[in-house]
Design an enzyme around this catalytic site. Structure first.
Site, PDB file in Angstrom:
ATOM      1  CE  LYS A   1      -4.368  -1.721   1.534  1.00  0.00           C
ATOM      2  NZ  LYS A   1      -5.513  -1.673   2.405  1.00  0.00           N
TER       3      LYS A   1
ATOM      4  CE  LYS B   1      -5.988  -7.956  -0.913  1.00  0.00           C
ATOM      5  NZ  LYS B   1      -6.220  -7.548   0.402  1.00  0.00           N
TER       6      LYS B   1
ATOM      7  CE  LYS C   1     -13.845  -3.572   2.273  1.00  0.00           C
ATOM      8  NZ  LYS C   1     -12.759  -3.611   3.268  1.00  0.00           N
TER       9      LYS C   1
HETATM   10  P1  TYM Z   1     -10.695  -5.806   5.088  1.00  0.00           P
HETATM   11  O1  TYM Z   1     -11.768  -4.792   5.340  1.00  0.00           O
HETATM   12  O2  TYM Z   1      -9.668  -5.495   4.058  1.00  0.00           O
HETATM   13  O3  TYM Z   1     -11.347  -7.188   4.714  1.00  0.00           O
HETATM   14  C1  TYM Z   1     -12.364  -7.771   5.511  1.00  0.00           C
HETATM   15  C2  TYM Z   1     -12.192  -9.287   5.518  1.00  0.00           C
HETATM   16  O4  TYM Z   1     -12.279  -9.784   4.176  1.00  0.00           O
HETATM   17  C3  TYM Z   1     -11.140 -10.609   3.912  1.00  0.00           C
HETATM   18  N1  TYM Z   1     -10.809 -10.478   2.478  1.00  0.00           N
HETATM   19  C4  TYM Z   1     -10.826 -11.480   1.611  1.00  0.00           C
HETATM   20  N2  TYM Z   1     -11.113 -12.794   1.737  1.00  0.00           N
HETATM   21  C5  TYM Z   1     -11.046 -13.573   0.622  1.00  0.00           C
HETATM   22  N3  TYM Z   1     -10.707 -13.079  -0.595  1.00  0.00           N
HETATM   23  C6  TYM Z   1     -10.406 -11.778  -0.776  1.00  0.00           C
HETATM   24  N4  TYM Z   1     -10.075 -11.306  -1.977  1.00  0.00           N
HETATM   25  C7  TYM Z   1     -10.462 -10.909   0.364  1.00  0.00           C
HETATM   26  N5  TYM Z   1     -10.239  -9.587   0.528  1.00  0.00           N
HETATM   27  C8  TYM Z   1     -10.444  -9.346   1.834  1.00  0.00           C
HETATM   28  C9  TYM Z   1     -10.040 -10.061   4.800  1.00  0.00           C
HETATM   29  O5  TYM Z   1      -9.026 -11.016   5.015  1.00  0.00           O
HETATM   30  C10 TYM Z   1     -10.825  -9.732   6.067  1.00  0.00           C
HETATM   31  O6  TYM Z   1     -10.999 -10.897   6.845  1.00  0.00           O
HETATM   32  N6  TYM Z   1      -7.472  -5.150   8.863  1.00  0.00           N
HETATM   33  C11 TYM Z   1      -8.731  -5.786   8.474  1.00  0.00           C
HETATM   34  C12 TYM Z   1      -9.896  -5.343   9.340  1.00  0.00           C
HETATM   35  C13 TYM Z   1      -9.659  -5.540  10.796  1.00  0.00           C
HETATM   36  C14 TYM Z   1      -9.674  -6.776  11.494  1.00  0.00           C
HETATM   37  C15 TYM Z   1      -9.424  -6.444  12.845  1.00  0.00           C
HETATM   38  C16 TYM Z   1      -9.896  -8.095  11.110  1.00  0.00           C
HETATM   39  C17 TYM Z   1      -9.394  -4.556  11.697  1.00  0.00           C
HETATM   40  N7  TYM Z   1      -9.262  -5.088  12.916  1.00  0.00           N
HETATM   41  C18 TYM Z   1      -9.364  -7.426  13.829  1.00  0.00           C
HETATM   42  C19 TYM Z   1      -9.813  -9.084  12.108  1.00  0.00           C
HETATM   43  C20 TYM Z   1      -9.560  -8.739  13.427  1.00  0.00           C
HETATM   44  C21 TYM Z   1      -9.059  -5.386   7.048  1.00  0.00           C
HETATM   45  O7  TYM Z   1      -8.607  -4.391   6.563  1.00  0.00           O
HETATM   46  O8  TYM Z   1      -9.977  -6.194   6.449  1.00  0.00           O
END
Ligand code: TYM
Length: 327
Positions: A111, A192, A195
């Site tokens: 990023k 992958k 968003k």
């Molecule tokens: P975020 O918002 O990017 O994504 C949310 C969840 O979706 C999963 N994910 C995917 N799974 C499968 N294929 C994909 N292409 C894909 N893209 C995203 C992510 O692995 C995630 O589980 N840092 C985290 C948010 C967060 C969090 C936490 C998660 C903040 N605090 C504490 C767990 C525990 C994030 O940016 O997820």
């Protein structure tokens, strides 16, 4: 009962990657665990946000949690910024984290690459994530594959703290499913689905219309052959479509390969459009109703109260151990 915590950032529109890799599993887990599901709005600010948009997207993710079947009676659903203990523990853990280990985080490298002004928040982001998890003494954290490294850091920080100050944090296990933990981009199945990818053809979002879904799936990049086979290494595009199909329909990949044997990619794609549209339609309808009803704010308020009560216990313990409580 095992305690589970996870979160989704309200940045951009939630994709079917987020849904299949994480959110859909939250719903399954709420039956057998004590779950906390958060909307990670503090994490969104690692890159610049439009405040009014962020507010709406936060409510959108909350309504999506409910629309897919999270039940506020079983799951504590809350917004990260409503629980100030997250920021406070994040600071304390930052003082335990090393520059080198944060610099090795793949997501930070990706990023920040080529950007001129990278926020310090983007760098320390995984420590805030560790605080999110450790505050609730979570046993397990359901996430997609891209969060694996952040979970390893969380475990390292918990173990480091426990070693110095005695048992304080539960050391959490990542819950990453064998299948579907990495849904790939439709426009480039070697990366992958995300968003924040520049092209909307990278992803299907949970709010896409049937026309958008059709056009994105029909344009999805495949390969020059015409054989439907599950082979992520050599046929990442078709394998990704089969994965998505399987997770939405509940049919195994083997069943799908058998069913579509001898048929072209076009047939598979058209059928996948129907599957995705029919799965998302009722979720979108419930989402619309929830957003109109105003019920979401009340649910988040109650969730924040429940979450705060838990978070405050851990933070108090941490502060006492660190010599920060005087009376
Ligand atoms: P975020 O918002 O990017 O994504 C949310 C969840 O979706 C999963 N994910 C995917 N799974 C499968 N294929 C994909 N292409 C894909 N893209 C995203 C992510 O692995 C995630 O589980 N840092 C985290 C948010 C967060 C969090 C936490 C998660 C903040 N605090 C504490 C767990 C525990 C994030 O940016 O997820």
């Amino acid at each position: 009962m095992k305690r589970v915590l996870s979160g989704v950032q309200p940045t951009g529109d939630v994709t079917i990657g987020n849904y299949l890799g994480a959110i859909k599993r939250f719903v399954e887990l709420q039956e057998t665990t004590e779950p906390f599901f958060m909307i990670a709005n503090l994490h969104s600010w690692t890159v610049s946000q439009e405040p009014a948009v962020l507010r709406e997207k936060t409510l959108d993710v909350a309504a999506l949690y409910l629309a897919v079947g999270l039940d506020p009676k079983r799951s504590t659903i809350f917004v990260q910024s409503d629980v100030p203990e997250h920021s406070e523990l994040a600071w304390l853990l930052q003082c335990m984290a090393y520059f080198g280990e944060l610099g090795r985080m793949v997501q930070f490298k990706e990023k920040s690459e080529g950007k001129q002004n990278v926020s310090v928040g983007l760098y320390t982001y995984p420590v805030l994530q560790a605080a999110d998890i450790l505050l609730y003494q979570a046993d397990a954290v359901p996430v997609g594959e891209d969060q694996k490294q952040h979970l390893e850091l969380t475990r390292d920080l918990a173990e480091r703290f426990n070693k110095r100050f005695g048992d304080t944090f539960k050391v959490p296990e990542p819950l990453i499913s064998e299948f579907g933990a990495r849904i790939m981009g439709l426009d480039d199945p070697t990366k992958k689905m995300s968003k924040s990818a520049p092209s909307p053809y990278n992803r299907i979002t949970m709010s896409d219309t049937p026309d958008e879904i059709r056009s994105k799936i029909m344009k999805a990049v495949t390969d020059a052959e015409n054989e439907i086979r599950y082979d992520p290494e050599n046929k990442p595009g078709i394998s990704n479509l089969l994965t998505i199909y399987s997770l939405f329909s509940g049919e195994s990949v083997e069943q799908l390969v058998e069913r579509f044997r001898g048929q072209g990619y076009g047939t598979l794609k058209k059928s996948l459009v129907e599957v995705v549209v029919s799965h998302l339609a009722p979720i979108q309808e419930r989402h619309r109703q929830l957003r109109q009803s105003g019920a979401v704010l009340d649910i988040l308020k109650q969730g924040a109260e429940r979450a705060r009560a838990e978070a405050a216990k851990t933070l108090q313990d941490v502060k006492e151990k660190m010599g920060l409580v005087l009376r």
